[in-house]
Design a protein around this motif. Structure first.
Motif, mmCIF file in Angstrom:
data_model
loop_
_atom_site.group_PDB
_atom_site.id
_atom_site.type_symbol
_atom_site.label_atom_id
_atom_site.label_comp_id
_atom_site.label_asym_id
_atom_site.label_seq_id
_atom_site.Cartn_x
_atom_site.Cartn_y
_atom_site.Cartn_z
ATOM 1 N N UNK A 123 46.929 -27.789 31.903
ATOM 2 C CA UNK A 123 46.131 -26.675 31.437
ATOM 3 C C UNK A 123 44.799 -27.147 30.864
ATOM 4 N N UNK A 124 44.647 -28.400 30.573
ATOM 5 C CA UNK A 124 43.425 -28.973 30.009
ATOM 6 C C UNK A 124 42.929 -28.175 28.812
ATOM 7 N N UNK A 125 41.788 -27.500 28.916
ATOM 8 C CA UNK A 125 41.239 -26.776 27.768
ATOM 9 C C UNK A 125 41.553 -25.282 27.825
ATOM 10 N N UNK A 126 42.622 -24.910 28.496
ATOM 11 C CA UNK A 126 42.999 -23.505 28.635
ATOM 12 C C UNK A 126 43.912 -23.089 27.476
ATOM 13 N N UNK A 127 43.848 -21.787 27.151
ATOM 14 C CA UNK A 127 44.658 -21.211 26.086
ATOM 15 C C UNK A 127 45.372 -19.995 26.661
ATOM 16 N N UNK A 128 46.690 -19.949 26.536
ATOM 17 C CA UNK A 128 47.487 -18.811 26.995
ATOM 18 C C UNK A 128 47.708 -17.879 25.814
ATOM 19 N N UNK A 129 47.311 -16.602 25.961
ATOM 20 C CA UNK A 129 47.414 -15.645 24.863
ATOM 21 C C UNK A 129 48.164 -14.401 25.304
ATOM 22 N N UNK A 130 48.728 -13.718 24.328
ATOM 23 C CA UNK A 130 49.370 -12.418 24.545
ATOM 24 C C UNK A 130 48.596 -11.405 23.718
ATOM 25 N N UNK A 131 48.010 -10.420 24.408
ATOM 26 C CA UNK A 131 47.221 -9.401 23.708
ATOM 27 C C UNK A 131 48.121 -8.553 22.819
ATOM 28 N N UNK A 132 47.577 -8.113 21.687
ATOM 29 C CA UNK A 132 48.309 -7.216 20.799
ATOM 30 C C UNK A 132 48.382 -5.840 21.430
ATOM 31 N N UNK A 133 49.358 -5.044 21.035
ATOM 32 C CA UNK A 133 49.547 -3.709 21.608
ATOM 33 C C UNK A 133 48.405 -2.785 21.192
ATOM 34 N N UNK A 134 48.026 -1.898 22.101
ATOM 35 C CA UNK A 134 46.960 -0.933 21.824
ATOM 36 C C UNK A 134 47.460 0.134 20.855
ATOM 37 N N UNK A 135 46.536 0.643 20.038
ATOM 38 C CA UNK A 135 46.872 1.707 19.097
ATOM 39 C C UNK A 135 47.117 2.994 19.873
ATOM 40 N N UNK A 136 48.267 3.626 19.643
ATOM 41 C CA UNK A 136 48.583 4.869 20.339
ATOM 42 C C UNK A 136 48.429 6.083 19.441
ATOM 43 N N UNK A 137 48.262 5.840 18.140
ATOM 44 C CA UNK A 137 48.109 6.929 17.174
ATOM 45 C C UNK A 137 46.931 6.587 16.258
ATOM 46 N N UNK A 138 46.063 7.572 16.008
ATOM 47 C CA UNK A 138 44.940 7.353 15.104
ATOM 48 C C UNK A 138 45.439 7.348 13.659
ATOM 49 N N UNK A 139 44.574 6.988 12.741
ATOM 50 C CA UNK A 139 44.954 6.981 11.324
ATOM 51 C C UNK A 139 45.316 8.381 10.840
ATOM 52 N N UNK A 140 44.726 9.389 11.463
ATOM 53 C CA UNK A 140 45.017 10.770 11.092
ATOM 54 C C UNK A 140 46.287 11.303 11.722
ATOM 55 N N UNK A 141 46.928 10.529 12.601
ATOM 56 C CA UNK A 141 48.196 10.936 13.206
ATOM 57 C C UNK A 141 48.058 11.566 14.584
ATOM 58 N N UNK A 142 46.885 11.494 15.190
ATOM 59 C CA UNK A 142 46.671 12.086 16.513
ATOM 60 C C UNK A 142 47.098 11.085 17.580
ATOM 61 N N UNK A 143 47.921 11.547 18.534
ATOM 62 C CA UNK A 143 48.388 10.705 19.640
ATOM 63 C C UNK A 143 47.259 10.525 20.650
#
Length: 91
Positions: A1-21
């Motif tokens: 892999x040399x200078x490569x980095x394997x990452x796992x993206x965090x899950x996307x927000x499905x609900x706003x802070x106000x509770x809207x889906x």
């Protein structure tokens, strides 16, 4: 892999802070990820090993575009060069 980095993206927000889906089309692309694996680094012009700047388990900030999608055991991962990673989060 040399200078490569394997990452796992965090899950996307499905609900706003106000509770809207949020529908999938309205969800922003997640630019945060957790490092899953790193290569040993790359060799510079003098022949010395230049180590990767992140470690497994760290949270990093990714560019909006780029990376190579890799599917392992039904999970999506992305490969980035160490130089492409914008930064890392410090607790």
């Amino acid at each position: 892999m040399f200078d490569r980095v394997l990452v796992e993206r965090l899950a996307a927000e499905t609900v706003t802070r106000g509770g809207i889906m949020l529908p999938e089309k309205s969800q922003a692309k997640v630019l945060q990820a957790t490092v899953v694996a790193v290569g040993p680094g790359s060799v510079n012009q003098k022949g010395d090993m230049q180590p990767v700047s992140v470690k497994v388990g760290e949270k990093v900030l990714l560019p909006e575009y780029g990376g190579t999608k890799v599917i392992l055991e039904d999970k999506d991962y992305f490969l980035f060069r160490d130089a492409d990673i914008l930064g890392k989060y410090v607790d």
